[in-house]
Write a protein that holds these residues in place. Structure first.
Motif, PDB file in Angstrom:
ATOM      1  N   LYS A  47       0.828  -1.199   0.000  1.00 44.59           N
ATOM      2  CA  LYS A  47       0.000   0.000   0.000  1.00 44.59           C
ATOM      3  C   LYS A  47       0.869   1.258   0.000  1.00 44.59           C
ATOM      4  CE  LYS A  47      -3.723   2.271   2.484  1.00 44.59           C
ATOM      5  NZ  LYS A  47      -4.610   2.265   3.645  1.00 44.59           N
ATOM      6  N   GLU A  63       1.033   4.072  -2.988  1.00 43.64           N
ATOM      7  CA  GLU A  63       0.654   5.466  -2.757  1.00 43.64           C
ATOM      8  C   GLU A  63       1.786   6.436  -3.090  1.00 43.64           C
ATOM      9  OE1 GLU A  63      -0.964   6.058   1.129  1.00 43.64           O
ATOM     10  OE2 GLU A  63      -2.574   4.623   0.804  1.00 43.64           O
ATOM     11  N   LEU A  64       3.022   6.009  -2.923  1.00 43.80           N
ATOM     12  CA  LEU A  64       4.160   6.892  -3.176  1.00 43.80           C
ATOM     13  C   LEU A  64       4.745   6.751  -4.575  1.00 43.80           C
ATOM     14  CD1 LEU A  64       6.058   6.564   0.237  1.00 43.80           C
ATOM     15  CD2 LEU A  64       4.580   8.425  -0.525  1.00 43.80           C
ATOM     16  N   LYS A  75       4.474  10.060  -6.604  1.00 44.44           N
ATOM     17  CA  LYS A  75       4.663  11.303  -5.862  1.00 44.44           C
ATOM     18  C   LYS A  75       6.138  11.576  -5.610  1.00 44.44           C
ATOM     19  CE  LYS A  75       0.209  10.820  -3.661  1.00 44.44           C
ATOM     20  NZ  LYS A  75      -0.524  10.648  -2.418  1.00 44.44           N
TER      21      LYS A  75
END
Length: 111
Positions: free
Chosen positions: A41, A45-46, A49
């Protein structure tokens, strides 16, 4: 927290984004077992980014969180009412009887 720390450490050492396997290998070198579900997860998510941008955004958000400094300023604004309450609290603490400690179990150093 350990997953985030390992991810950040790997991102400092590599040009590309660390993978879940990279983080797992790093954590295993110090004897920590990675939680696969959380790690997947985090990496997902990263993935798209910029880590430096996320850190700077986090600093801005933390700056808006009230801290102990705001509480210390409250008595100055409250004036004498806050001072009187503080004096009463000190007096109450003095009235508390001391309890005897059984730490030494009845034996003294020089008995």
């Amino acid at each position: 927290m350990k997953h985030i720390a390992a991810y950040m450490l790997l991102s400092l050492g590599k040009e590309e984004k660390p993978t879940a396997d990279d983080v797992t290998k790093l954590l295993s070198t110090v004897g920590i077992e990675a939680d696969g579900e959380r790690l997947e997860k985090l990496v997902a998510e990263l993935a798209e980014k910029d880590l430096a941008a996320l850190i700077s955004e986090g600093k801005e958000k933390l700056a808006s969180v009230p801290s102990a400094g705001a509480v210390a300023a409250a008595p100055a604004a409250g004036g004498a009412a806050a001072g009187g309450a503080a004096e009463e609290a000190k007096e109450e603490k003095k009235e508390e009887p001391k309890e005897e400690s059984d730490d030494d179990m009845g034996f003294g150093l020089f008995d």
